[in-house]
Design a protein around this motif. Structure first.
Motif, mmCIF file in Angstrom:
data_model
loop_
_atom_site.group_PDB
_atom_site.id
_atom_site.type_symbol
_atom_site.label_atom_id
_atom_site.label_comp_id
_atom_site.label_asym_id
_atom_site.label_seq_id
_atom_site.Cartn_x
_atom_site.Cartn_y
_atom_site.Cartn_z
ATOM 1 N N THR A 42 -4.372 -13.723 0.082
ATOM 2 C CA THR A 42 -4.818 -12.399 -0.344
ATOM 3 C C THR A 42 -3.652 -11.578 -0.879
ATOM 4 N N CYS A 43 -3.718 -11.268 -2.154
ATOM 5 C CA CYS A 43 -2.654 -10.507 -2.811
ATOM 6 C C CYS A 43 -2.478 -9.139 -2.146
ATOM 7 N N GLU A 44 -1.236 -8.756 -1.989
ATOM 8 C CA GLU A 44 -0.911 -7.481 -1.349
ATOM 9 C C GLU A 44 -1.235 -6.286 -2.231
ATOM 10 N N HIS A 45 -1.481 -6.507 -3.513
ATOM 11 C CA HIS A 45 -1.780 -5.384 -4.402
ATOM 12 C C HIS A 45 -3.191 -4.864 -4.126
ATOM 13 N N ARG A 46 -4.196 -5.646 -4.523
ATOM 14 C CA ARG A 46 -5.569 -5.203 -4.285
ATOM 15 C C ARG A 46 -6.456 -6.326 -3.778
ATOM 16 N N GLY A 47 -5.826 -7.328 -3.192
ATOM 17 C CA GLY A 47 -6.609 -8.365 -2.518
ATOM 18 C C GLY A 47 -7.062 -9.510 -3.394
ATOM 19 N N GLY A 48 -6.461 -9.694 -4.540
ATOM 20 C CA GLY A 48 -6.834 -10.804 -5.420
ATOM 21 C C GLY A 48 -6.593 -12.157 -4.743
#
Ligand code: FES
Length: 102
Positions: A42-48
């Motif tokens: 899960t990407c730390e930016h917006r959950g990608g």
């Protein structure tokens, strides 16, 4: 605690990320040569979903907005804001991939 990832080294293609779920944790496995790395999906930016991103060597790009992570450490290397996804130690026993979860 070491847990089976449900994947084998010979099923992994270098440069093609693979999503696995271990004990309820979404983990992206990446193969670089004969080495496998494991980090949070899960990407730390917006959950990608990093497992759907493009891998280039040890770099993995989020498919949503292109943040880049170092699969060896989970560290976000672009943009350099200090973000990181969890990184898990990998052990391969008789071709079976295991990951070390806290
Ligand atoms: S959600 Fe990953 S870069 Fe935005």
């Amino acid at each position: 605690m070491k847990r089976p990832a449900g994947a084998r080294l010979d099923e992994m293609t270098a440069g093609v990320p693979k999503l696995v779920e271990v004990a309820g944790v979404r983990i992206v496995l990446t193969r670089v040569g004969d080495t496998v790395y494991a980090c949070g999906d899960t990407c730390e930016h917006r959950g990608g979903p990093l497992s759907e991103g493009k891998q280039s060597g040890t770099r993995l790009a989020c498919p949503w907005h292109g943040w880049h992570y170092d699969v060896k450490t989970g560290q976000c290397v672009f943009p350099g804001r200090g973000a990181a996804v969890p990184s898990y130690a990998v052990e391969i026993t008789n071709g079976e991939i295991h990951v070390e979860l806290p």
